[in-house]
Design a protein around this motif. Structure first.
Motif, PDB file in Angstrom:
ATOM      1  N   PRO A 192      45.877  37.703 -38.374  1.00 32.02           N
ATOM      2  CA  PRO A 192      45.447  37.024 -37.503  1.00 32.02           C
ATOM      3  C   PRO A 192      45.987  37.422 -36.075  1.00 32.02           C
ATOM      4  CG  PRO A 192      47.362  35.734 -38.766  1.00 32.02           C
ATOM      5  CD  PRO A 192      47.229  37.223 -39.440  1.00 32.02           C
ATOM      6  N   HIS A 237      49.642  31.869 -33.989  1.00 27.75           N
ATOM      7  CA  HIS A 237      48.354  31.799 -34.956  1.00 27.75           C
ATOM      8  C   HIS A 237      49.180  30.759 -36.146  1.00 27.75           C
ATOM      9  CE1 HIS A 237      44.333  32.268 -31.851  1.00 27.75           C
ATOM     10  NE2 HIS A 237      46.299  32.466 -31.371  1.00 27.75           N
ATOM     11  N   LEU A 272      44.511  29.179 -40.128  1.00 27.13           N
ATOM     12  CA  LEU A 272      43.307  30.859 -40.518  1.00 27.13           C
ATOM     13  C   LEU A 272      42.891  30.816 -41.736  1.00 27.13           C
ATOM     14  CD1 LEU A 272      45.091  34.878 -41.815  1.00 27.13           C
ATOM     15  CD2 LEU A 272      43.117  33.369 -42.529  1.00 27.13           C
ATOM     16  N   SER A 324      41.348  32.556 -36.474  1.00 30.18           N
ATOM     17  CA  SER A 324      42.623  32.126 -36.618  1.00 30.18           C
ATOM     18  C   SER A 324      42.747  30.874 -35.453  1.00 30.18           C
ATOM     19  CB  SER A 324      43.984  32.882 -36.965  1.00 30.18           C
ATOM     20  OG  SER A 324      43.510  34.101 -34.744  1.00 30.18           O
TER      21      SER A 324
END
Lengths: 114, 111
Positions: free
Chosen positions: A25, A29, A32, A94
């Protein structure tokens, strides 16, 4: 990295074999997602990881499917004893934490089960 | 709602005309909505989003309209171009729950 990356881009396997699909990702972030997309069809939700919370596995179609996310970053989707109906594009996305944040998608892994 | 095993509806529009793609969402409590564009062989890409406290938002050549009364979302594309040909998905989310995608619509721009 600049975006969500997935590997491999294409995977051809024989029925009954296990496969692992990887998703990297965007750095930072916390959420996911994995989706499955069959040819010419929409997005089928598979699993959702959000921070340290227990993942939402409600979309996994069978116990042959599993996913993990190590260290809150890279995720691996594993399909055991693959079947021909597993053939599809598997997409990872993500997003940052917070409500009003778009998902960024990877290019997908095209899985073909012979 | 989620799209599982459904074939995509299609829309054909003459190049230069405006197009409207519609989406019915499922959760009246959803507070965030996104439109995505997916070109052949690629992952979906963000087009425009809107929060539930708004009923209209404009971007470059695109406008999203939200009607919470009937749980309806639409994407208007002005002066369509060949590059607009793609599959368009709406998505909804409530709070920090997962994003839920609609069925998708295949838009074809006729030269």
């Amino acid at each position: 990295g600049a975006g969500v990356s997935q590997s491999p881009s294409n995977k051809v396997t024989e029925k009954g074999k296990d496969v692992e699909l990887r998703c990297d990702p965007i750095s930072g972030h916390t959420a996911l997602y994995w989706y499955r997309q069959s040819l010419g069809q929409g997005l089928e939700f598979l699993i959702y990881f959000q921070g340290n919370s227990a993942p939402d596995k409600s979309g996994l179609p069978s116990d042959r499917f599993s996913a993990e996310r190590t260290g809150g970053s890279v995720s691996t989707l594993t399909i055991q004893r693959t079947q021909q109906e597993d053939s599809a594009v598997y997409l990872c996305a993500s997003t940052r934490s917070g409500v009003y944040n778009e998902q960024f998608f990877g290019p997908g892994t095209r899985l073909t089960v012979l | 709602g989620e799209s599982v095993g459904l074939h995509l509806p299609t829309l054909s529009v003459q190049e230069g005309d405006n197009s409207i793609i519609n989406c019915a969402y499922s959760n009246s409590a959803s507070d965030y909505f996104i439109w995505y564009k997916q070109e052949s062989g690629k992952g979906p890409q963000f087009i425009i989003d809107i929060r539930s406290n708004m009923d209209k938002r404009q971007g470059q050549r695109v406008t999203v309209l939200l009607n919470k009364t009937v749980k309806h979302l639409s994407l208007q594309i002005a002066a369509t171009q060949p590059g607009d040909s793609a599959v368009y998905f709406c998505a909804e989310r409530f709070g920090n729950e997962k994003l839920t995608f609609g069925t998708g619509t295949r838009l074809t721009i006729i030269p």
